[in-house]
Design a protein around this motif. Sequence first.
Motif, short mmCIF file in Angstrom:
data_model
loop_
_atom_site.label_atom_id
_atom_site.label_comp_id
_atom_site.label_asym_id
_atom_site.label_seq_id
_atom_site.Cartn_x
_atom_site.Cartn_y
_atom_site.Cartn_z
N ASP A 206 0.82 -1.21 0.00
CA ASP A 206 0.00 0.00 0.00
C ASP A 206 0.85 1.25 0.00
N LEU A 207 1.93 1.24 0.78
CA LEU A 207 2.81 2.40 0.85
C LEU A 207 3.61 2.54 -0.44
N ARG A 208 4.09 1.42 -0.97
CA ARG A 208 4.80 1.46 -2.27
C ARG A 208 3.91 2.07 -3.33
N ASP A 209 2.67 1.61 -3.41
CA ASP A 209 1.77 2.09 -4.45
C ASP A 209 1.40 3.56 -4.24
N ARG A 210 1.28 3.97 -2.98
CA ARG A 210 1.02 5.39 -2.73
C ARG A 210 2.17 6.24 -3.25
N GLY A 211 3.41 5.79 -2.99
CA GLY A 211 4.57 6.53 -3.49
C GLY A 211 4.61 6.57 -5.01
N LEU A 212 4.30 5.45 -5.64
CA LEU A 212 4.28 5.41 -7.11
C LEU A 212 3.22 6.36 -7.66
N ASP A 213 2.04 6.38 -7.04
CA ASP A 213 0.98 7.27 -7.52
C ASP A 213 1.37 8.74 -7.36
N LEU A 214 1.98 9.08 -6.21
CA LEU A 214 2.41 10.47 -6.01
C LEU A 214 3.50 10.86 -7.00
N LEU A 215 4.43 9.95 -7.24
CA LEU A 215 5.51 10.26 -8.17
C LEU A 215 4.96 10.41 -9.59
N GLU A 216 4.02 9.57 -9.97
CA GLU A 216 3.42 9.70 -11.30
C GLU A 216 2.72 11.04 -11.45
N TRP A 217 2.02 11.46 -10.39
CA TRP A 217 1.37 12.78 -10.45
C TRP A 217 2.43 13.88 -10.57
N LEU A 218 3.50 13.79 -9.79
CA LEU A 218 4.54 14.82 -9.82
C LEU A 218 5.20 14.90 -11.19
N VAL A 219 5.51 13.74 -11.77
CA VAL A 219 6.12 13.73 -13.10
C VAL A 219 5.19 14.40 -14.11
N GLY A 220 3.90 14.09 -14.04
CA GLY A 220 2.96 14.73 -14.96
C GLY A 220 2.87 16.23 -14.74
N TYR A 221 2.89 16.64 -13.48
CA TYR A 221 2.78 18.06 -13.15
C TYR A 221 4.02 18.83 -13.57
N GLU A 222 5.16 18.16 -13.57
CA GLU A 222 6.43 18.83 -13.89
C GLU A 222 6.92 18.47 -15.29
N THR A 223 6.00 18.08 -16.17
CA THR A 223 6.33 17.84 -17.57
C THR A 223 5.51 18.79 -18.42
N SER A 224 6.16 19.41 -19.39
CA SER A 224 5.49 20.37 -20.28
C SER A 224 6.03 20.20 -21.70
N ASP A 225 5.14 20.00 -22.64
CA ASP A 225 5.54 19.88 -24.05
C ASP A 225 6.64 18.84 -24.25
N GLY A 226 6.55 17.75 -23.51
CA GLY A 226 7.48 16.65 -23.70
C GLY A 226 8.81 16.79 -23.00
N HIS A 227 9.00 17.83 -22.18
CA HIS A 227 10.24 17.97 -21.41
C HIS A 227 9.92 18.28 -19.96
N LEU A 228 10.90 18.07 -19.09
CA LEU A 228 10.70 18.37 -17.67
C LEU A 228 10.74 19.88 -17.43
N SER A 229 9.85 20.32 -16.58
CA SER A 229 9.76 21.73 -16.20
C SER A 229 9.61 21.77 -14.68
N PRO A 230 10.72 21.68 -13.95
CA PRO A 230 10.65 21.47 -12.51
C PRO A 230 10.19 22.69 -11.73
N THR A 231 9.80 22.42 -10.50
CA THR A 231 9.43 23.48 -9.57
C THR A 231 10.61 24.43 -9.37
N PRO A 232 10.41 25.74 -9.50
CA PRO A 232 11.52 26.68 -9.32
C PRO A 232 11.84 26.92 -7.85
N VAL A 233 12.84 27.74 -7.62
CA VAL A 233 13.30 28.03 -6.27
C VAL A 233 12.18 28.55 -5.38
N GLY A 234 11.29 29.35 -5.92
CA GLY A 234 10.22 29.93 -5.12
C GLY A 234 9.06 28.99 -4.85
#
Length: 336
Positions: A206-234
């Motif tokens: 359950d914990l493994r899958d929760r981490g995988l789900d969160l990471l999948e969401w983060l990757v999607g949130y930090e991807t734009s037009d096919g490249h990574l667009s990470p959270t900035p310093v602010g």
Amino acid sequence: MTAIPFDHLLSLTDHKGTFEHALLTVPRREHGYCVDDMARVLVVATIEPDTTGLMNGLAGKALRFLNDAQSFNGACRNRMDVGGHWTDLPTTEDHWGRCLWALGTAAAHSDVSLVRKLAVIQFDRAAAMRSRWPRAMAFAAVGAAELLTVEPGHRAAVALLTDYVSTLDPPTGDAAWPWPEPRLTYANAVLAEAMIAAGVALERADLRDRGLDLLEWLVGYETSDGHLSPTPVGGRGPDDAQPGFDQQPIEIAAIAAACGRAADADPRSIWPETVLLAQAWFNGANDAGLTMWDPATGGGFDGLHADGVNQNQGAESTLAAMATMQLARRYTPVPL
């Protein structure tokens, strides 16, 4: 397998450790050294498959630095000046967690028996402490999980992981913003990586899958037009415009590390594909279309801005580039 140049990292390093900052490529000795970076040095040096005397020497230097940083109760100093004097008091902030991460990684991956033995001794000392900071505990949990891959049932590592899991808040239940914090800040991916690592080590699907789900969401949130667009310093919240700057290489390295761990726990192609996106970010597939490392020396540039690149090549950014390239080699097809 493509060799990664370590020239710049070695140029930042003297007999005490690796200098934290650089002016372009020149070490800024006046700023001294820190545990955060020496932990990263130990990880990069011990996971490098093409080990040499230089890499083993770096690992030994990092291990000595981390040992000196620890107090008798396991708390950890972070900053040393150029004269070799510690300038802060021992705490259990993020650098303590990174120290445990590095020690667990060295114990699991170093090909030098003395390094592995000393890493476990130091790990046991630091693992007697706990931190109130989520990222410190997450880094420590990743180190504990690494140690358990070679010493199953290691008491201090199991106890640390168990206590880490007890600190986790329940899922938010918000599909639009499942992240456990109201904003993304820094080293975000390690929060998901630690859940995956702990879930695997403690046999908590359950914990493994929760981490995988969160990471999948983060990757999607930090991807734009096919490249990574990470959270900035602010930081970045649900209503913030994208892309944001200044972007830090260490955020890309954190995503790569988490996806590398996810790939070991889940066969889906998203994980190796994202590691290769992280490599591509350094090679110019980013929001500014600019190269973020020097492939001739291994030096990493300190930040990506909307109008250009911070050309300084400090230790953190250099080690972020190296760690990402090391991971990417696992998933790069070998030419026939």
